[in-house]
Design a protein around this motif. Structure first.
Motif, PDB file in Angstrom:
ATOM      1  N   VAL A  37      45.175  45.315  10.305  1.00 17.22           N
ATOM      2  CA  VAL A  37      46.347  45.150   9.436  1.00 17.22           C
ATOM      3  C   VAL A  37      47.272  44.080  10.033  1.00 17.22           C
ATOM      4  O   VAL A  37      47.712  43.168   9.350  1.00 17.22           O
ATOM      5  CB  VAL A  37      47.106  46.474   9.219  1.00 17.22           C
ATOM      6  CG1 VAL A  37      48.340  46.246   8.341  1.00 17.22           C
ATOM      7  CG2 VAL A  37      46.193  47.517   8.562  1.00 17.22           C
ATOM      8  N   LEU A  38      47.556  44.203  11.336  1.00 18.22           N
ATOM      9  CA  LEU A  38      48.513  43.291  11.964  1.00 18.22           C
ATOM     10  C   LEU A  38      47.817  42.312  12.907  1.00 18.22           C
ATOM     11  O   LEU A  38      46.899  42.692  13.632  1.00 18.22           O
ATOM     12  CB  LEU A  38      49.566  44.100  12.718  1.00 18.22           C
ATOM     13  CG  LEU A  38      50.350  45.117  11.865  1.00 18.22           C
ATOM     14  CD1 LEU A  38      51.267  45.956  12.740  1.00 18.22           C
ATOM     15  CD2 LEU A  38      51.154  44.403  10.774  1.00 18.22           C
ATOM     16  N   TRP A  44      48.766  45.439  18.052  1.00 21.09           N
ATOM     17  CA  TRP A  44      47.537  45.748  17.315  1.00 21.09           C
ATOM     18  C   TRP A  44      46.583  44.530  17.287  1.00 21.09           C
ATOM     19  O   TRP A  44      45.403  44.625  17.674  1.00 21.09           O
ATOM     20  CB  TRP A  44      47.945  46.144  15.895  1.00 21.09           C
ATOM     21  CG  TRP A  44      46.926  46.738  14.982  1.00 21.09           C
ATOM     22  CD1 TRP A  44      45.570  46.550  14.999  1.00 21.09           C
ATOM     23  CD2 TRP A  44      47.211  47.605  13.868  1.00 21.09           C
ATOM     24  NE1 TRP A  44      45.002  47.254  13.970  1.00 21.09           N
ATOM     25  CE2 TRP A  44      45.974  47.906  13.269  1.00 21.09           C
ATOM     26  CE3 TRP A  44      48.378  48.140  13.323  1.00 21.09           C
ATOM     27  CZ2 TRP A  44      45.884  48.725  12.120  1.00 21.09           C
ATOM     28  CZ3 TRP A  44      48.288  48.955  12.203  1.00 21.09           C
ATOM     29  CH2 TRP A  44      47.058  49.245  11.617  1.00 21.09           C
ATOM     30  N   GLN A  78      45.134  48.289   2.531  1.00 19.51           N
ATOM     31  CA  GLN A  78      44.723  48.891   3.794  1.00 19.51           C
ATOM     32  C   GLN A  78      44.095  50.279   3.675  1.00 19.51           C
ATOM     33  O   GLN A  78      43.319  50.678   4.534  1.00 19.51           O
ATOM     34  CB  GLN A  78      45.909  48.916   4.765  1.00 19.51           C
ATOM     35  CG  GLN A  78      47.090  49.763   4.339  1.00 19.51           C
ATOM     36  CD  GLN A  78      48.424  49.167   4.809  1.00 19.51           C
ATOM     37  OE1 GLN A  78      48.781  48.060   4.449  1.00 19.51           O
ATOM     38  NE2 GLN A  78      49.151  49.903   5.614  1.00 19.51           N
ATOM     39  N   SER A  96      44.144  52.044  11.747  1.00 20.72           N
ATOM     40  CA  SER A  96      45.129  53.109  11.955  1.00 20.72           C
ATOM     41  C   SER A  96      44.615  54.413  11.352  1.00 20.72           C
ATOM     42  O   SER A  96      44.024  54.420  10.269  1.00 20.72           O
ATOM     43  CB  SER A  96      46.443  52.713  11.277  1.00 20.72           C
ATOM     44  OG  SER A  96      47.182  53.867  10.929  1.00 20.72           O
ATOM     45  N   ILE A  98      46.363  56.506   9.959  1.00 18.83           N
ATOM     46  CA  ILE A  98      47.049  56.705   8.675  1.00 18.83           C
ATOM     47  C   ILE A  98      46.232  56.089   7.545  1.00 18.83           C
ATOM     48  O   ILE A  98      45.998  56.707   6.514  1.00 18.83           O
ATOM     49  CB  ILE A  98      48.449  56.051   8.692  1.00 18.83           C
ATOM     50  CG1 ILE A  98      49.311  56.646   9.791  1.00 18.83           C
ATOM     51  CG2 ILE A  98      49.126  56.206   7.338  1.00 18.83           C
ATOM     52  CD1 ILE A  98      50.656  55.944   9.923  1.00 18.83           C
ATOM     53  N   ASN A 151      49.195  52.088  17.629  1.00 25.05           N
ATOM     54  CA  ASN A 151      50.219  51.318  16.938  1.00 25.05           C
ATOM     55  C   ASN A 151      51.567  51.756  17.502  1.00 25.05           C
ATOM     56  O   ASN A 151      52.359  50.927  17.916  1.00 25.05           O
ATOM     57  CB  ASN A 151      50.122  51.551  15.426  1.00 25.05           C
ATOM     58  CG  ASN A 151      50.969  50.588  14.615  1.00 25.05           C
ATOM     59  OD1 ASN A 151      51.386  49.542  15.113  1.00 25.05           O
ATOM     60  ND2 ASN A 151      51.237  50.926  13.366  1.00 25.05           N
ATOM     61  N   ARG A 154      56.374  56.151  15.296  1.00 31.66           N
ATOM     62  CA  ARG A 154      56.985  55.577  14.088  1.00 31.66           C
ATOM     63  C   ARG A 154      58.421  56.070  13.936  1.00 31.66           C
ATOM     64  O   ARG A 154      58.669  57.261  13.813  1.00 31.66           O
ATOM     65  CB  ARG A 154      56.127  55.924  12.866  1.00 31.66           C
ATOM     66  CG  ARG A 154      54.715  55.347  12.990  1.00 31.66           C
ATOM     67  CD  ARG A 154      53.842  55.664  11.809  1.00 31.66           C
ATOM     68  NE  ARG A 154      54.158  54.890  10.625  1.00 31.66           N
ATOM     69  CZ  ARG A 154      53.595  53.731  10.309  1.00 31.66           C
ATOM     70  NH1 ARG A 154      52.714  53.173  11.104  1.00 31.66           N
ATOM     71  NH2 ARG A 154      53.935  53.120   9.187  1.00 31.66           N
ATOM     72  N   ARG A 175      59.803  53.390   1.855  1.00 34.63           N
ATOM     73  CA  ARG A 175      58.409  52.942   1.727  1.00 34.63           C
ATOM     74  C   ARG A 175      57.527  53.713   2.713  1.00 34.63           C
ATOM     75  O   ARG A 175      57.836  53.796   3.889  1.00 34.63           O
ATOM     76  CB  ARG A 175      58.315  51.439   2.027  1.00 34.63           C
ATOM     77  CG  ARG A 175      56.882  50.915   2.059  1.00 34.63           C
ATOM     78  CD  ARG A 175      56.289  50.939   3.463  1.00 34.63           C
ATOM     79  NE  ARG A 175      54.873  50.586   3.459  1.00 34.63           N
ATOM     80  CZ  ARG A 175      54.139  50.412   4.558  1.00 34.63           C
ATOM     81  NH1 ARG A 175      54.688  50.539   5.735  1.00 34.63           N
ATOM     82  NH2 ARG A 175      52.870  50.113   4.461  1.00 34.63           N
ATOM     83  N   VAL A 177      53.135  54.731   3.621  1.00 35.15           N
ATOM     84  CA  VAL A 177      51.780  54.226   3.465  1.00 35.15           C
ATOM     85  C   VAL A 177      50.814  55.394   3.487  1.00 35.15           C
ATOM     86  O   VAL A 177      51.158  56.465   3.965  1.00 35.15           O
ATOM     87  CB  VAL A 177      51.459  53.229   4.601  1.00 35.15           C
ATOM     88  CG1 VAL A 177      51.422  53.918   5.937  1.00 35.15           C
ATOM     89  CG2 VAL A 177      50.164  52.482   4.365  1.00 35.15           C
ATOM     90  N   TRP A 198      51.516  47.349   3.450  1.00 40.67           N
ATOM     91  CA  TRP A 198      52.398  46.621   4.356  1.00 40.67           C
ATOM     92  C   TRP A 198      52.743  45.249   3.755  1.00 40.67           C
ATOM     93  O   TRP A 198      53.874  44.775   3.872  1.00 40.67           O
ATOM     94  CB  TRP A 198      51.714  46.483   5.713  1.00 40.67           C
ATOM     95  CG  TRP A 198      52.445  45.626   6.693  1.00 40.67           C
ATOM     96  CD1 TRP A 198      52.028  44.440   7.231  1.00 40.67           C
ATOM     97  CD2 TRP A 198      53.735  45.884   7.289  1.00 40.67           C
ATOM     98  NE1 TRP A 198      52.968  43.952   8.103  1.00 40.67           N
ATOM     99  CE2 TRP A 198      54.031  44.815   8.152  1.00 40.67           C
ATOM    100  CE3 TRP A 198      54.673  46.925   7.147  1.00 40.67           C
ATOM    101  CZ2 TRP A 198      55.219  44.742   8.883  1.00 40.67           C
ATOM    102  CZ3 TRP A 198      55.858  46.842   7.878  1.00 40.67           C
ATOM    103  CH2 TRP A 198      56.113  45.769   8.731  1.00 40.67           C
ATOM    104  N   GLU A 214      59.285  53.288   7.815  1.00 44.51           N
ATOM    105  CA  GLU A 214      59.042  53.827   9.156  1.00 44.51           C
ATOM    106  C   GLU A 214      57.865  53.083   9.776  1.00 44.51           C
ATOM    107  O   GLU A 214      56.821  52.902   9.141  1.00 44.51           O
ATOM    108  CB  GLU A 214      58.829  55.343   9.117  1.00 44.51           C
ATOM    109  CG  GLU A 214      57.982  55.908   7.993  1.00 44.51           C
ATOM    110  CD  GLU A 214      56.507  55.710   8.237  1.00 44.51           C
ATOM    111  OE1 GLU A 214      55.869  54.963   7.452  1.00 44.51           O
ATOM    112  OE2 GLU A 214      55.983  56.287   9.191  1.00 44.51           O
ATOM    113  N   ASP A 241      50.998  56.906  15.834  1.00 49.43           N
ATOM    114  CA  ASP A 241      49.953  56.318  14.996  1.00 49.43           C
ATOM    115  C   ASP A 241      48.909  55.659  15.900  1.00 49.43           C
ATOM    116  O   ASP A 241      49.058  54.506  16.271  1.00 49.43           O
ATOM    117  CB  ASP A 241      50.684  55.300  14.098  1.00 49.43           C
ATOM    118  CG  ASP A 241      49.788  54.507  13.193  1.00 49.43           C
ATOM    119  OD1 ASP A 241      48.629  54.887  13.019  1.00 49.43           O
ATOM    120  OD2 ASP A 241      50.288  53.505  12.646  1.00 49.43           O
TER     121      ASP A 241
HETATM  122  O1  X2X Z   1      51.533  49.678   6.953  1.00 51.14           O
HETATM  123  C1  X2X Z   1      52.055  50.056   8.001  1.00 51.14           C
HETATM  124  O2  X2X Z   1      53.153  50.624   8.033  1.00 51.14           O
HETATM  125  C2  X2X Z   1      51.327  49.833   9.302  1.00 51.14           C
HETATM  126  C3  X2X Z   1      51.241  48.349   9.548  1.00 51.14           C
HETATM  127  O3  X2X Z   1      52.012  50.434  10.339  1.00 51.14           O
HETATM  128  C4  X2X Z   1      49.971  50.455   9.156  1.00 51.14           C
HETATM  129  O4  X2X Z   1      49.003  49.814   8.872  1.00 51.14           O
HETATM  130  C5  X2X Z   1      49.856  51.907   9.337  1.00 51.14           C
END
Ligand code: X2X
Length: 343
Positions: A37-38, A44, A78, A96, A98, A151, A154, A175, A177, A198, A214, A241
């Motif tokens: 993702v990042l 990450w 994601q 992640s 999540i 990660n 949070r 917001r 996820v 994200w 968060e 996370d």
């Molecule tokens: O989308 C998010 O908040 C992030 C970047 O933390 C994750 O991919 C879980």
């Protein structure tokens, strides 16, 4: 005479090469796709870079990995990453818990509100029997898990005012996820949660379509969320996370045993280094990252134990409901490992 010597050695070299790399021509790809993702501006993505570099070195360049941050192989969506990994759209990933929890219910363990009081609790779970059991679940789900990363914890930020009690969250558009668990948690706190990727979150903060979000402080800082109106942060450590390093099963099986071992060792080393990067600024005396954030004109609120307890209490019904969905045995084992942790 000279030419003959040259030809002879060229033939010998070609034969040696063919002998040494029989699998390469048929099975190995010239490049493997790693989803994240990042990117490398964040711990990450740094972990991804570390893993890829170590793999290249340990396999003498037989396995080359290209990073795809922003989950670009799945157009930024994601929560589809795990399915894409299983289907082979993605060769490998650092993901992640999540984002994979919609497909792998047990991974919601980490999103249970206020289960993990500190880093020692996280390590006791990921590095112990519960972590092993989750890896078995992932294997059964069709991927090859290799190592843990992180990660981070949070923390909640918003554009309106300091949050000290659940009442301060009332009606706030937050917001979130991933899994429906997040909708339950924020609804229980009186907020108005809305699910988005994200990629969509940052413009939504900038335009004021959402009030808060968060994410770990390392993400907050690297993404410069103070510039999208996120001026208030509350440290509530409500969940951690973790990240998981995985490879698609067919790709894994296409490698020689020695190369598999190299990829695994590289993941373990990169994971360890990435966790240290993710915790930087939060584990040293005086938590320098907090000072850095506050210096940018951001109000950082630390909760007293009693204040934090009001959030724990308000989300307890969510914890109890999801304990059943995740599997009471697994949650009990995690609770036990946490209670027995070394501090
Ligand atoms: O989308 C998010 O908040 C992030 C970047 O933390 C994750 O991919 C879980």
């Amino acid at each position: 005479m000279k030419l003959r010597t040259f030809l002879a050695s060229a033939v010998a070299a070609a034969a040696a090469l063919a002998f040494a790399t029989p699998a390469l021509a048929q099975n190995y790809k010239s490049e493997y796709r790693m989803s994240l993702v990042l990117g490398p501006a964040f711990p990450w993505g740094k972990g991804g870079e570390l893993w890829a570099n170590k793999v290249k070195e340990k396999t003498q360049g037989r396995i080359n990995i290209k990073l795809y941050p922003g989950v670009s192989l799945i157009q930024g969506d994601q929560t589809r990453e795990f399915s894409a990994l299983r289907q082979g759209v993605i060769d490998m990933a650092i993901g992640s818990t999540i984002n994979w929890s919609p497909q792998v219910k047990a991974l919601n363990l980490f999103s249970l509100p206020f289960l993990f009081p500190d880093y020692a609790a996280v390590d006791a779970v990921t590095q112990g029997d519960v972590g092993k059991s989750l890896f078995q679940t992932l294997e059964k789900a069709g991927v090859v898990p290799l190592a843990w990363g992180e990660n981070g914890y949070r923390e909640i930020s918003n554009s309106k005012h300091p949050i000290k009690t659940p009442a301060d969250l009332k009606g706030m558009k937050i917001r979130v996820v991933g899994s429906p668990l997040f909708l339950d948690t924020f609804t229980a706190l009186g907020a108005n949660p809305t699910q988005m990727s994200w990629a969509d979150a940052q413009p939504a903060m900038a335009s004021g379509a959402v009030d808060g979000q968060e994410n770990p402080l390392s993400v907050y800082q690297a993404a410069k969320l103070s510039t999208v109106a996120q001026k208030y942060i509350t440290l509530w450590n409500y969940m951690n996370d973790p990240l998981i390093f995985v490879v698609n099963k067919d790709i894994w099986n296409s490698w020689t045993p020695a190369d598999r071992e190299a990829v695994k060792q590289a993941a373990i080393e990169a994971g360890r280094e990435e966790i240290a990067i993710a915790r930087k600024g939060m584990v040293e005396e005086g938590k320098p990252l907090l000072k850095e954030i506050a210096a940018g004109g951001v109000t950082v609120t630390q909760l007293t134990p009693a204040e934090r307890e009001s959030f724990v209490k308000a989300t307890r019904p969510v914890y109890d409901k999801w304990k059943g969905q995740i599997g009471a045995d697994l949650v009990n084992a995690a609770e036990k490992a946490i209670a027995a942790r070394k501090q």
